[in-house]
Design an enzyme around this catalytic site. Structure first.
Site, PDB file in Angstrom:
ATOM      1  N   GLY A  29       0.823  -1.202   0.000  1.00 11.72           N
ATOM      2  CA  GLY A  29       0.000   0.000   0.000  1.00 11.72           C
ATOM      3  C   GLY A  29       0.856   1.251   0.000  1.00 11.72           C
ATOM      4  O   GLY A  29       2.035   1.211   0.385  1.00 11.72           O
ATOM      5  N   SER A  74       7.696   5.309  -2.831  1.00 12.27           N
ATOM      6  CA  SER A  74       6.962   4.088  -3.147  1.00 12.27           C
ATOM      7  C   SER A  74       7.297   3.613  -4.554  1.00 12.27           C
ATOM      8  O   SER A  74       7.416   4.421  -5.487  1.00 12.27           O
ATOM      9  CB  SER A  74       5.461   4.375  -3.061  1.00 12.27           C
ATOM     10  OG  SER A  74       4.751   3.313  -3.651  1.00 12.27           O
ATOM     11  N   GLU A  76       5.345   2.457  -6.438  1.00 14.86           N
ATOM     12  CA  GLU A  76       4.184   2.787  -7.271  1.00 14.86           C
ATOM     13  C   GLU A  76       4.025   4.298  -7.476  1.00 14.86           C
ATOM     14  O   GLU A  76       2.923   4.778  -7.738  1.00 14.86           O
ATOM     15  CB  GLU A  76       2.901   2.202  -6.668  1.00 14.86           C
ATOM     16  CG  GLU A  76       2.811   0.690  -6.731  1.00 14.86           C
ATOM     17  CD  GLU A  76       2.787   0.109  -8.144  1.00 14.86           C
ATOM     18  OE1 GLU A  76       2.667   0.878  -9.127  1.00 14.86           O
ATOM     19  OE2 GLU A  76       2.927  -1.121  -8.257  1.00 14.86           O
ATOM     20  N   HIS A  95      -3.506   3.833  -2.399  1.00 12.15           N
ATOM     21  CA  HIS A  95      -3.479   2.488  -2.988  1.00 12.15           C
ATOM     22  C   HIS A  95      -3.459   1.464  -1.863  1.00 12.15           C
ATOM     23  O   HIS A  95      -2.539   1.476  -1.032  1.00 12.15           O
ATOM     24  CB  HIS A  95      -2.233   2.359  -3.872  1.00 12.15           C
ATOM     25  CG  HIS A  95      -1.929   0.960  -4.297  1.00 12.15           C
ATOM     26  ND1 HIS A  95      -2.882   0.078  -4.757  1.00 12.15           N
ATOM     27  CD2 HIS A  95      -0.757   0.272  -4.341  1.00 12.15           C
ATOM     28  CE1 HIS A  95      -2.316  -1.065  -5.061  1.00 12.15           C
ATOM     29  NE2 HIS A  95      -1.029  -0.989  -4.805  1.00 12.15           N
ATOM     30  N   HIS A  97      -4.399  -2.818  -0.623  1.00 14.95           N
ATOM     31  CA  HIS A  97      -4.605  -4.198  -1.071  1.00 14.95           C
ATOM     32  C   HIS A  97      -5.746  -4.769  -0.227  1.00 14.95           C
ATOM     33  O   HIS A  97      -5.678  -5.906   0.226  1.00 14.95           O
ATOM     34  CB  HIS A  97      -3.345  -5.027  -0.876  1.00 14.95           C
ATOM     35  CG  HIS A  97      -2.215  -4.669  -1.792  1.00 14.95           C
ATOM     36  ND1 HIS A  97      -1.067  -5.402  -1.880  1.00 14.95           N
ATOM     37  CD2 HIS A  97      -2.067  -3.648  -2.677  1.00 14.95           C
ATOM     38  CE1 HIS A  97      -0.245  -4.856  -2.772  1.00 14.95           C
ATOM     39  NE2 HIS A  97      -0.830  -3.778  -3.257  1.00 14.95           N
TER      40      HIS A  97
HETATM   41  P1  13P Z   1       5.785   0.257  -1.773  1.00 14.09           P
HETATM   42  O1  13P Z   1       6.201  -0.249  -0.415  1.00 14.09           O
HETATM   43  O2  13P Z   1       6.952   0.437  -2.686  1.00 14.09           O
HETATM   44  O3  13P Z   1       4.906   1.482  -1.673  1.00 14.09           O
HETATM   45  O4  13P Z   1       4.929  -0.841  -2.545  1.00 14.09           O
HETATM   46  C1  13P Z   1       3.960  -1.616  -1.995  1.00 14.09           C
HETATM   47  C2  13P Z   1       2.849  -1.981  -2.930  1.00 14.09           C
HETATM   48  O5  13P Z   1       1.745  -2.034  -2.483  1.00 14.09           O
HETATM   49  C3  13P Z   1       3.040  -2.253  -4.344  1.00 14.09           C
HETATM   50  O6  13P Z   1       1.807  -2.474  -4.964  1.00 14.09           O
END
Ligand code: 13P
Length: 199
Positions: A29, A74, A76, A95, A97
């Site tokens: 996330g 991140s 992302e 973002h 999960h």
């Molecule tokens: P990061 O720790 O780089 O933000 O990535 C985690 C992630 O959820 C990738 O989808």
């Protein structure tokens, strides 16, 4: 307190709250906000546990990838940057999960609008963007194309993205996306969910 410092504190607090609420596991996330006047994106660092993340670890960067502070953003960050580049009204991207929402993403399914909250908070169903390799600009390009004026979008085989005019709205939408996915899943087990076509 300066606006940037206040926003960094909010990102740390809301990320930890989300981790505790089960919206993601481990260091998954990421969360960001964009200040257009300063062309500045503030985003969570990559792979830092939420229990120990500090405001001074929130990365300051440009939408082209230029990092202005210490730390690695991140993985992302492209996703976040593409959302801001494509939609002027979006000022926060979250973002997750979250498990029920991500289950829809794994099936490449939209989350149907079966609750009034889907209309009030999300603008109807939550669409699913086509698959792209995590960390690539395409993840963001497809998500930005697919979201339209909705409050969120799913990333195929990956997770959930909630957006908002600020961090509070993006967070609230992430909660409602997960609720919509969960209620639909329960309803499907005991019958045939009826979609709400309008309020
Ligand atoms: P990061 O720790 O780089 O933000 O990535 C985690 C992630 O959820 C990738 O989808």
């Amino acid at each position: 307190m300066k606006l940037v410092d206040e926003l960094k504190l909010q990102i740390v607090d809301k990320s930890l709250q989300a981790f505790r609420a089960g919206l993601f596991a481990g260091t998954s996330g990421n969360m960001s906000t964009y200040i257009p006047e300063e062309k500045l994106m503030l985003i969570t660092p990559t792979s830092v546990r939420y229990e120990i993340m500090k405001p001074n670890q929130i990365v300051e960067m440009r939408l082209d990838g230029t990092v202005l502070s210490n730390g690695k953003p991140s993985s992302e960050w492209h996703l976040h940057a593409e959302m801001y580049k494509a939609h002027e009204n979006i000022r926060a991207v979250f973002h997750t999960h979250s498990p029920y929402g991500t289950a829809f993403a794994v099936n490449h399914m939209s989350i149907p609008a079966v609750l009034i909250e889907a209309y009030f908070f999300l603008g109807g169903e939550v669409p699913c963007a086509k698959y792209a390799t995590p960390g690539t600009p395409e993840v963001g390009i497809y998500a930005a194309e697919t979201i339209g004026d909705k409050g969120g979008v799913l990333l195929a085989n990956h997770g959930v993205v909630a957006v908002g005019k600020d961090l509070a709205e993006a967070y609230l939408r992430a909660e409602y996306i997960e609720d919509a996915a969960k209620i639909y899943t329960f309803a499907k087990q005991i019958g045939t969910p009826v979609e709400l076509k309008q309020l």
